[in-house]
Design a protein around this motif. Structure first.
Motif, short mmCIF file in Angstrom:
data_model
loop_
_atom_site.label_atom_id
_atom_site.label_comp_id
_atom_site.label_asym_id
_atom_site.label_seq_id
_atom_site.Cartn_x
_atom_site.Cartn_y
_atom_site.Cartn_z
N LYS A 197 34.06 -108.79 -66.78
CA LYS A 197 34.35 -107.49 -67.37
C LYS A 197 35.80 -107.08 -67.11
O LYS A 197 36.36 -106.28 -67.86
CB LYS A 197 33.41 -106.43 -66.80
CG LYS A 197 31.99 -106.53 -67.32
CD LYS A 197 31.17 -105.34 -66.86
CE LYS A 197 29.77 -105.39 -67.48
NZ LYS A 197 28.97 -104.21 -67.07
N TYR A 198 36.38 -107.60 -66.02
CA TYR A 198 37.72 -107.17 -65.65
C TYR A 198 38.65 -108.38 -65.55
O TYR A 198 38.24 -109.49 -65.21
CB TYR A 198 37.71 -106.44 -64.31
CG TYR A 198 36.80 -105.23 -64.28
CD1 TYR A 198 37.22 -104.02 -64.80
CD2 TYR A 198 35.51 -105.32 -63.75
CE1 TYR A 198 36.39 -102.91 -64.80
CE2 TYR A 198 34.67 -104.22 -63.73
CZ TYR A 198 35.11 -103.02 -64.26
OH TYR A 198 34.29 -101.93 -64.26
N HIS A 201 46.30 -107.77 -64.90
CA HIS A 201 47.45 -107.79 -65.77
C HIS A 201 48.39 -108.95 -65.43
O HIS A 201 48.65 -109.25 -64.27
CB HIS A 201 48.19 -106.45 -65.65
CG HIS A 201 49.28 -106.28 -66.63
ND1 HIS A 201 50.48 -105.68 -66.33
CD2 HIS A 201 49.37 -106.64 -67.95
CE1 HIS A 201 51.24 -105.67 -67.40
NE2 HIS A 201 50.59 -106.24 -68.40
N GLY A 258 44.36 -102.10 -70.05
CA GLY A 258 43.37 -101.29 -70.75
C GLY A 258 42.27 -102.14 -71.33
O GLY A 258 42.17 -103.35 -71.08
N LEU A 259 41.41 -101.51 -72.14
CA LEU A 259 40.28 -102.21 -72.75
C LEU A 259 40.75 -103.04 -73.93
O LEU A 259 41.31 -102.51 -74.89
CB LEU A 259 39.23 -101.19 -73.20
CG LEU A 259 37.92 -101.76 -73.74
CD1 LEU A 259 37.17 -102.50 -72.64
CD2 LEU A 259 37.05 -100.67 -74.34
N GLN A 260 40.52 -104.35 -73.87
CA GLN A 260 40.95 -105.28 -74.91
C GLN A 260 39.72 -105.87 -75.61
O GLN A 260 38.83 -106.40 -74.94
CB GLN A 260 41.81 -106.40 -74.32
CG GLN A 260 42.99 -105.92 -73.48
CD GLN A 260 43.96 -105.06 -74.27
OE1 GLN A 260 44.27 -105.36 -75.42
NE2 GLN A 260 44.43 -103.98 -73.65
N ALA A 283 34.61 -107.84 -74.82
CA ALA A 283 35.70 -106.98 -74.36
C ALA A 283 36.00 -107.27 -72.89
O ALA A 283 35.11 -107.65 -72.12
CB ALA A 283 35.35 -105.51 -74.55
N GLU A 285 38.38 -105.45 -69.66
CA GLU A 285 39.26 -104.37 -69.23
C GLU A 285 40.32 -104.95 -68.32
O GLU A 285 40.01 -105.49 -67.25
CB GLU A 285 38.47 -103.27 -68.51
CG GLU A 285 39.34 -102.07 -68.21
CD GLU A 285 38.53 -100.83 -67.83
OE1 GLU A 285 39.15 -99.79 -67.61
OE2 GLU A 285 37.30 -100.92 -67.75
N ILE A 287 43.25 -104.62 -65.77
CA ILE A 287 43.73 -103.67 -64.78
C ILE A 287 44.95 -104.24 -64.08
O ILE A 287 45.15 -105.45 -64.01
CB ILE A 287 42.63 -103.35 -63.74
CG1 ILE A 287 42.09 -104.63 -63.13
CG2 ILE A 287 41.50 -102.56 -64.36
CD1 ILE A 287 41.01 -104.43 -62.10
N GLU A 505 30.35 -97.07 -68.23
CA GLU A 505 31.06 -98.30 -68.53
C GLU A 505 32.11 -98.04 -69.61
O GLU A 505 32.01 -97.07 -70.38
CB GLU A 505 30.09 -99.38 -69.03
CG GLU A 505 29.03 -99.78 -68.02
CD GLU A 505 29.57 -100.61 -66.87
OE1 GLU A 505 30.73 -101.08 -66.98
OE2 GLU A 505 28.87 -100.77 -65.86
N SER A 506 33.10 -98.93 -69.68
CA SER A 506 34.12 -98.80 -70.71
C SER A 506 33.63 -99.29 -72.06
O SER A 506 34.10 -98.83 -73.10
CB SER A 506 35.38 -99.58 -70.32
OG SER A 506 35.92 -99.09 -69.12
N LYS A 568 33.96 -96.57 -81.57
CA LYS A 568 34.59 -95.95 -80.41
C LYS A 568 34.13 -94.50 -80.30
O LYS A 568 34.00 -93.80 -81.31
CB LYS A 568 36.11 -96.00 -80.53
CG LYS A 568 36.68 -97.42 -80.53
CD LYS A 568 38.20 -97.40 -80.64
CE LYS A 568 38.76 -98.82 -80.62
NZ LYS A 568 40.25 -98.83 -80.74
#
Length: 675
Positions: A197-198, A201, A258-260, A283, A285, A287, A505-506, A568
């Motif tokens: 999920k994550y 960067h 961010g959320l991709q 997706a 996210e 960070i 959740e995002s 969204k």
């Protein structure tokens, strides 16, 4: 009826007749028909009263026929309509339940199942998930200790739950009635896509893809992953009659924070019956920060490995293992986990008094409690040298953060030295301890906050057994790992507490449960059960807004937003009494798992039938199924002679009859001047 009762009834007849004769005939000069009727009424009244006094037991025998249950479970998921078999499934169901011979032999029970299981005789084939495991579990409970057949009208494509093949009771035959076209079509499918999920960067994150092919000829396909109009990964894949699957491992760059949103797709030059399963959105996210957790220990113990695994499930956490003398490694640490501290930890405690890092102290048989009393004052330990096992008890009033009871009472005991532990100051207890189910009124897992510094205490070793027990109970480590993550998250946070805390959740996949949790605290930071929380959810594209109330649970409020379309969304949670609010956003990705199938899973359904000594049938074999059920001599109706014994005193109508007789006698005597 016993002999004594019969003799008493005969005696009652004599007494009733004698008293009526004495009153109306022995001294009476007038023997008219009115007197005869009055004598008869008096006889009935006296005899009725004597019968009530004797209170004989009246036995009634009746013949009761118990039929064998026949469970008919219909797959109500949308995959049935996707395979264009919804009308056929309804037709097959009606054919079975309307068969006169089956109705004569069996007690027909009608059910439907998708994600849930419930009694029903009407179906809409709109379920978002298929869980055949629920059928097995519920039928075992409903028809407990009975031998009965089960007919399942389904395509056999399960999307959630345990493998159903071995979940049905092997004593009870299961007859799958397979719906859907079994003809093999050429089909390329993204069977599964695994991604964290994550991601961090400027790093690369792995994507694992499992591809599946149905067909008899050689086929070449292109697999791509794109973000918007940009293709970020592409590979060629080949299949054949002997090579039906392929696994791809790719590394994608995390260039933006961010959320991709990404789209995976596979395509070939051939036309497919089902192209929906050729694409899958996912997706990640991205960070740009990562917290470091240091586990400091002077000993080796399985608890340390279990903690490390649980903490690092969250990709935002990195765990380092440190010896008590390696103080230099603790400069950039977010949380200190001090495992069974002794006097060797003195330098760390002294250094941390200046650093102010939040700590998680775990005690056990090797802990120096006198040293621990000197280093902190939240808990006071008076311990002996004797070891003791401590069971846990969940405290539902705990309100520092939202946490559910994951079955703590069923977890194995933790081991610690025996003694008394008392709290001092601002201490919140999540788990209290018990010794052989006797409450000690002492904490087992507690949290303290002093001048902005937070400390957690787990008072016992062998918590690694908790993680294993949670996996046994839930077939997953997830619940326990979330529990540990929430402890670390509480300790890693340095911000002041907010009165409204919202967890979400995002992004969510369509068909998943979309649950948002919230907690509201009063001015004393106590969980407010009387809070009035609402949520407004707005689709960013259509601007359509929906309002929901959040329902109160044990120590949090929650709302289920199932049914929202892909897209969204912005949302605002508001406490109406104080106008406190929280705003956030999430995205629902387009993914309908029920549209992934081209054919019914005949192999699995045949395995289920074989496992239970039943037989699988196809759409055109419904008559053969009915014939087999009727010819099976294992299913016979049971005749029972039901004997019901009722005391005569329970017959209310007899008392009413006596009252009517006496009233009638009085009116006749009054009318004829005999009073």
């Amino acid at each position: 009826m016993t002999t004594n009762t019969i003799l008493l009834l005969l005696l009652s007849l004599v007494i009733a007749g004698g008293l009526s004769y004495f009153q109306y005939f022995f001294k009476a000069k007038n023997k008219s028909s009115v007197v005869l009727f009055l004598a008869f009424l008096r006889f009935l009244a006296i005899f009725g009263l004597l019968i009530l006094l004797i209170n004989p037991i009246v036995t009634k025998n009746s013949l009761q026929i118990t039929k064998t249950p026949l469970a008919i479970a219909v797959d109500n998921s949308s995959s049935i309509s996707v395979l264009k078999s919804d009308k056929k499934a309804e037709e097959l169901y009606q054919k079975i339940i309307s068969n006169p011979a089956l109705k004569e032999k069996f007690e027909i029970q009608s059910y439907q199942f998708d994600a849930d299981f419930k009694p029903s005789d009407k179906f809409d084939f709109k379920g978002k998930q298929t869980n055949l495991d629920e059928v097995a579990k519920n039928l075992k409970s409903i028809n407990k200790n009975l031998i009965f057949p089960t007919v399942i009208i389904t395509d056999g494509n399960q999307t959630t739950g345990n493998d159903y093949v071995y979940r049905f009771d092997p004593v009870n035959k299961v007859y799958p009635l397979v719906v859907g076209d079994t003809t093999t079509f050429l089909d390329l499918k993204i069977n599964q896509l695994n991604v964290n999920k994550y991601a961090f960067h400027k790093n690369k994150f792995p994507v694992e893809v499992f591809l599946q092919y149905s067909g008899d000829k050689n086929a070449n396909a292109d697999f791509t992953i794109s973000q918007g109009n940009t293709v970020v990964a592409k590979e060629k894949v080949s299949f054949s009659a002997s090579k039906k699957t392929a696994t791809l491992n790719l590394l994608l760059p995390a260039d933006k924070v961010g959320l991709q949103i990404f789209k995976a797709s596979i395509s070939s030059g051939s036309k497919e019956k089902n192209s929906y399963n050729n694409t899958k959105n996912f997706a990640v996210e991205v960070i740009d920060q990562k917290s470091t957790i240091a586990i400091v220990s002077a000993i080796n113990h399985p608890d340390i490995a279990a903690l490390k695994r649980s903490i690092e499930v969250n990709a935002q956490r990195k765990v380092i293992l440190v010896k008590p003398n390696d103080i230099n490694q603790l400069q950039e640490v977010s949380v200190l986990v001090l495992y069974q501290p002794t006097s060797a930890f003195k330098a760390i405690f002294d250094n941390n008094k200046l650093a102010g890092t939040n700590t998680f102290i775990i005690t056990g048989n090797n802990t120096d409690f006198n040293f621990l009393n000197q280093q902190q004052n939240s808990l006071v330990f008076k311990m002996s040298g004797q070891r003791e096992d401590y069971l846990s008890e969940f405290q539902s009033q705990f309100n520092l953060f939202a946490i559910e009871n994951i079955g703590f009472e069923n977890f194995p005991p933790l081991q610690n030295l025996f003694g008394t532990i008392t709290t001092n100051g601002n201490v919140s207890v999540l788990l209290s301890s018990k010794i052989r189910n006797v409450a000690t009124n002492a904490p087992l897992l507690a949290f303290a906050e002093n001048q902005g510094k937070r400390t957690a205490f787990l008072l016992g070793e062998n918590s690694w057994k908790w993680r294993l027990q949670s996996h046994i109970d839930n077939q997953s480590f997830e619940k326990y790992d979330v529990f540990i993550d929430k402890i670390i998250q509480y300790l890693a946070s340095t911000t002041s507490r907010k009165s409204l805390v919202v967890t979400h959740e995002s992004f969510y996949n369509s068909g998943e449960a979309i649950v948002i949790n919230a907690q509201y605290f009063n001015k004393n930071y106590e969980f407010d059960e009387k809070a009035n929380l609402t949520i407004t959810v707005t689709n960013t594209e259509t601007k359509q807004a929906k309002n929901y109330d959040l329902l109160k649970g044990n120590n949090s409020f929650s709302v289920n937003l199932d049914g929202l379309a892909t897209g969204k969304y912005n949302f605002t949670v508001k406490e109406l009494n104080t106008n406190t609010s929280y705003s956030g956003h999430f995205e629902i990705l387009d993914f309908d798992i029920e549209k992934q199938f081209v054919n019914p899973d005949v192999v699995k359904l045949k395995q289920l039938a074989l496992q239970t000594n039943g037989k699988a049938f196809f759409e055109d074999q419904a008559d053969d199924l009915i014939e087999q059920l009727l010819e099976n001599k294992d299913y016979k109706s049971i005749e029972k002679n039901v004997s019901t014994k009722t005391p005569l005193i329970d017959w209310v109508w007899l008392l009413i009859l006596i009252a009517i007789v006496l009233t009638t006698e009085w009116f006749i005597r009054k009318y004829n001047g005999l009073l």
